[in-house]
Enzyme design. Structure first.
Site, PDB file in Angstrom:
ATOM      1  N   LYS A  22       0.836  -1.203   0.000  1.00 37.67           N
ATOM      2  CA  LYS A  22       0.000   0.000   0.000  1.00 37.67           C
ATOM      3  C   LYS A  22       0.873   1.256   0.000  1.00 37.67           C
ATOM      4  O   LYS A  22       0.569   2.232  -0.667  1.00 37.67           O
ATOM      5  CB  LYS A  22      -0.915  -0.017   1.218  1.00 37.67           C
ATOM      6  CG  LYS A  22      -2.150   0.819   1.034  1.00 37.67           C
ATOM      7  CD  LYS A  22      -3.092   0.705   2.215  1.00 37.67           C
ATOM      8  CE  LYS A  22      -3.807  -0.619   2.250  1.00 37.67           C
ATOM      9  NZ  LYS A  22      -4.512  -0.830   3.529  1.00 37.67           N
ATOM     10  N   THR A  28      -2.339  -4.895  -2.480  1.00 37.25           N
ATOM     11  CA  THR A  28      -2.731  -6.193  -3.030  1.00 37.25           C
ATOM     12  C   THR A  28      -3.638  -6.898  -2.041  1.00 37.25           C
ATOM     13  O   THR A  28      -3.271  -7.111  -0.890  1.00 37.25           O
ATOM     14  CB  THR A  28      -1.494  -7.078  -3.296  1.00 37.25           C
ATOM     15  OG1 THR A  28      -0.795  -7.298  -2.070  1.00 37.25           O
ATOM     16  CG2 THR A  28      -0.575  -6.449  -4.324  1.00 37.25           C
ATOM     17  N   ASN A  30      -5.074  -9.963  -0.437  1.00 41.03           N
ATOM     18  CA  ASN A  30      -4.587 -11.343  -0.319  1.00 41.03           C
ATOM     19  C   ASN A  30      -5.731 -12.314  -0.052  1.00 41.03           C
ATOM     20  O   ASN A  30      -6.620 -12.026   0.753  1.00 41.03           O
ATOM     21  CB  ASN A  30      -3.596 -11.448   0.840  1.00 41.03           C
ATOM     22  CG  ASN A  30      -2.303 -10.680   0.602  1.00 41.03           C
ATOM     23  OD1 ASN A  30      -2.332  -9.499   0.247  1.00 41.03           O
ATOM     24  ND2 ASN A  30      -1.184 -11.346   0.791  1.00 41.03           N
ATOM     25  N   GLU A  80      -2.251 -12.649  -4.701  1.00 42.17           N
ATOM     26  CA  GLU A  80      -2.546 -11.257  -4.344  1.00 42.17           C
ATOM     27  C   GLU A  80      -3.056 -10.494  -5.560  1.00 42.17           C
ATOM     28  O   GLU A  80      -2.430 -10.525  -6.611  1.00 42.17           O
ATOM     29  CB  GLU A  80      -1.270 -10.566  -3.840  1.00 42.17           C
ATOM     30  CG  GLU A  80      -0.558 -11.336  -2.730  1.00 42.17           C
ATOM     31  CD  GLU A  80       0.608 -10.558  -2.135  1.00 42.17           C
ATOM     32  OE1 GLU A  80       0.644  -9.326  -2.301  1.00 42.17           O
ATOM     33  OE2 GLU A  80       1.468 -11.203  -1.513  1.00 42.17           O
ATOM     34  N   ILE A  83      -6.380  -4.433  -7.655  1.00 40.02           N
ATOM     35  CA  ILE A  83      -7.500  -3.997  -8.490  1.00 40.02           C
ATOM     36  C   ILE A  83      -7.182  -2.601  -9.030  1.00 40.02           C
ATOM     37  O   ILE A  83      -6.751  -1.723  -8.273  1.00 40.02           O
ATOM     38  CB  ILE A  83      -8.817  -3.996  -7.686  1.00 40.02           C
ATOM     39  CG1 ILE A  83      -9.047  -5.396  -7.087  1.00 40.02           C
ATOM     40  CG2 ILE A  83      -9.990  -3.575  -8.565  1.00 40.02           C
ATOM     41  CD1 ILE A  83     -10.234  -5.485  -6.146  1.00 40.02           C
ATOM     42  N   HIS A  85      -8.348   0.273  -9.636  1.00 46.72           N
ATOM     43  CA  HIS A  85      -9.471   1.140  -9.260  1.00 46.72           C
ATOM     44  C   HIS A  85      -9.115   1.759  -7.913  1.00 46.72           C
ATOM     45  O   HIS A  85      -8.435   1.118  -7.114  1.00 46.72           O
ATOM     46  CB  HIS A  85     -10.765   0.309  -9.130  1.00 46.72           C
ATOM     47  CG  HIS A  85     -11.943   1.108  -8.667  1.00 46.72           C
ATOM     48  ND1 HIS A  85     -12.618   1.966  -9.515  1.00 46.72           N
ATOM     49  CD2 HIS A  85     -12.542   1.215  -7.452  1.00 46.72           C
ATOM     50  CE1 HIS A  85     -13.601   2.543  -8.836  1.00 46.72           C
ATOM     51  NE2 HIS A  85     -13.577   2.104  -7.581  1.00 46.72           N
ATOM     52  N   TYR A  92     -10.992  -5.523   3.803  1.00 46.16           N
ATOM     53  CA  TYR A  92     -10.662  -6.779   4.494  1.00 46.16           C
ATOM     54  C   TYR A  92     -11.953  -7.462   4.932  1.00 46.16           C
ATOM     55  O   TYR A  92     -12.893  -6.805   5.370  1.00 46.16           O
ATOM     56  CB  TYR A  92      -9.808  -6.499   5.736  1.00 46.16           C
ATOM     57  CG  TYR A  92      -8.409  -6.033   5.433  1.00 46.16           C
ATOM     58  CD1 TYR A  92      -7.468  -6.918   4.896  1.00 46.16           C
ATOM     59  CD2 TYR A  92      -8.023  -4.715   5.678  1.00 46.16           C
ATOM     60  CE1 TYR A  92      -6.175  -6.494   4.618  1.00 46.16           C
ATOM     61  CE2 TYR A  92      -6.727  -4.280   5.409  1.00 46.16           C
ATOM     62  CZ  TYR A  92      -5.805  -5.179   4.878  1.00 46.16           C
ATOM     63  OH  TYR A  92      -4.530  -4.763   4.606  1.00 46.16           O
ATOM     64  N   ARG A 105       4.121 -12.442 -17.078  1.00 41.38           N
ATOM     65  CA  ARG A 105       5.560 -12.766 -16.965  1.00 41.38           C
ATOM     66  C   ARG A 105       5.807 -13.590 -15.712  1.00 41.38           C
ATOM     67  O   ARG A 105       4.981 -13.603 -14.793  1.00 41.38           O
ATOM     68  CB  ARG A 105       6.393 -11.481 -16.919  1.00 41.38           C
ATOM     69  CG  ARG A 105       6.068 -10.585 -15.709  1.00 41.38           C
ATOM     70  CD  ARG A 105       7.030  -9.404 -15.574  1.00 41.38           C
ATOM     71  NE  ARG A 105       6.635  -8.492 -14.500  1.00 41.38           N
ATOM     72  CZ  ARG A 105       6.975  -8.645 -13.218  1.00 41.38           C
ATOM     73  NH1 ARG A 105       7.698  -9.680 -12.835  1.00 41.38           N
ATOM     74  NH2 ARG A 105       6.564  -7.770 -12.317  1.00 41.38           N
TER      75      ARG A 105
END
Ligand code: ADP
Ligand code: MG
Length: 156
Positions: A22, A28, A30, A80, A83, A85, A92, A105
């Site tokens: 963050k 991400t 999780n 993870e 998004i 946006h 959470y 990749r």
């Protein structure tokens, strides 16, 4: 990597291990260990893209990493989702639904934080471009995103 795609997955967003995503501007979400374990064991680690939706909210583009989880001494995978946006609040405990549609990749190490951040920015740009192509765009409208909330379906 493509053999398992598209891959549909739904599960609760849990606390990660605070790698500071963050702080880098790339949070991400999780998935729990249980959801990660429901993934095919031979799905390659690396960076993927697809569509994501929190609860019964809108469907957004996402990039996803399947990697080795340092918290478990790299013997377990972590999954993870970033998004693409801007959310007003953290989510959470909410149910995240994703469909993974493509692979970008493999995982790799970077010499500096700047190099890592620019690689992720490139991944995001690549995901945005790919997801506008008809074969990926069509999955945004998949019924999967409109199934009753709370139902856990991993690749149906
Ligand atoms: P953690 O180590 O707990 O996963 P992160 O720094 O990776 O912490 O932040 C992830 C959390 O940020 C998510 O669980 C979610 O609640 C929140 N979040 C806010 N915006 C986003 C976004 N665009 N994509 C993913 N997670 C987001
Ligand atoms: Mg995280």
């Amino acid at each position: 990597a493509m053999r398992h795609l598209p891959y549909f997955c739904r599960g609760e967003v849990v606390k990660g291990f605070g790698r500071g995503s963050k702080e880098l501007g790339i949070p991400t979400a999780n998935f729990s260990e249980q959801v990660v374990e429901s993934f095919p064991s031979d799905i390659p680690t690396g960076i993927y893209y697809g569509w994501a939706c929190v609860g019964n909210g809108d469907v957004h583009k996402m990039v996803l990493s399947i990697g080795w989880n340092p918290f478990y001494k790299n013997i377990k995978k972590s999954v993870e989702t970033h998004i693409i946006h801007t959310f007003k609040e953290d989510f959470y405990g909410e149910i995240l639904s994703i469909v993974i549609t493509g692979y970008i990749r493999p995982e790799r190490n970077f010499d500096s934080l700047d190099a890592l951040i620019s690689a992720i920015q490139e991944d995001i740009e690549e995901a945005k471009r790919q997801l506008d192509l008809p074969e990926h765009l069509k999955l945004k409208e998949d019924n999967f995103f409109h199934l009753p909330e709370g139902k856990i379906v991993n690749n149906r």
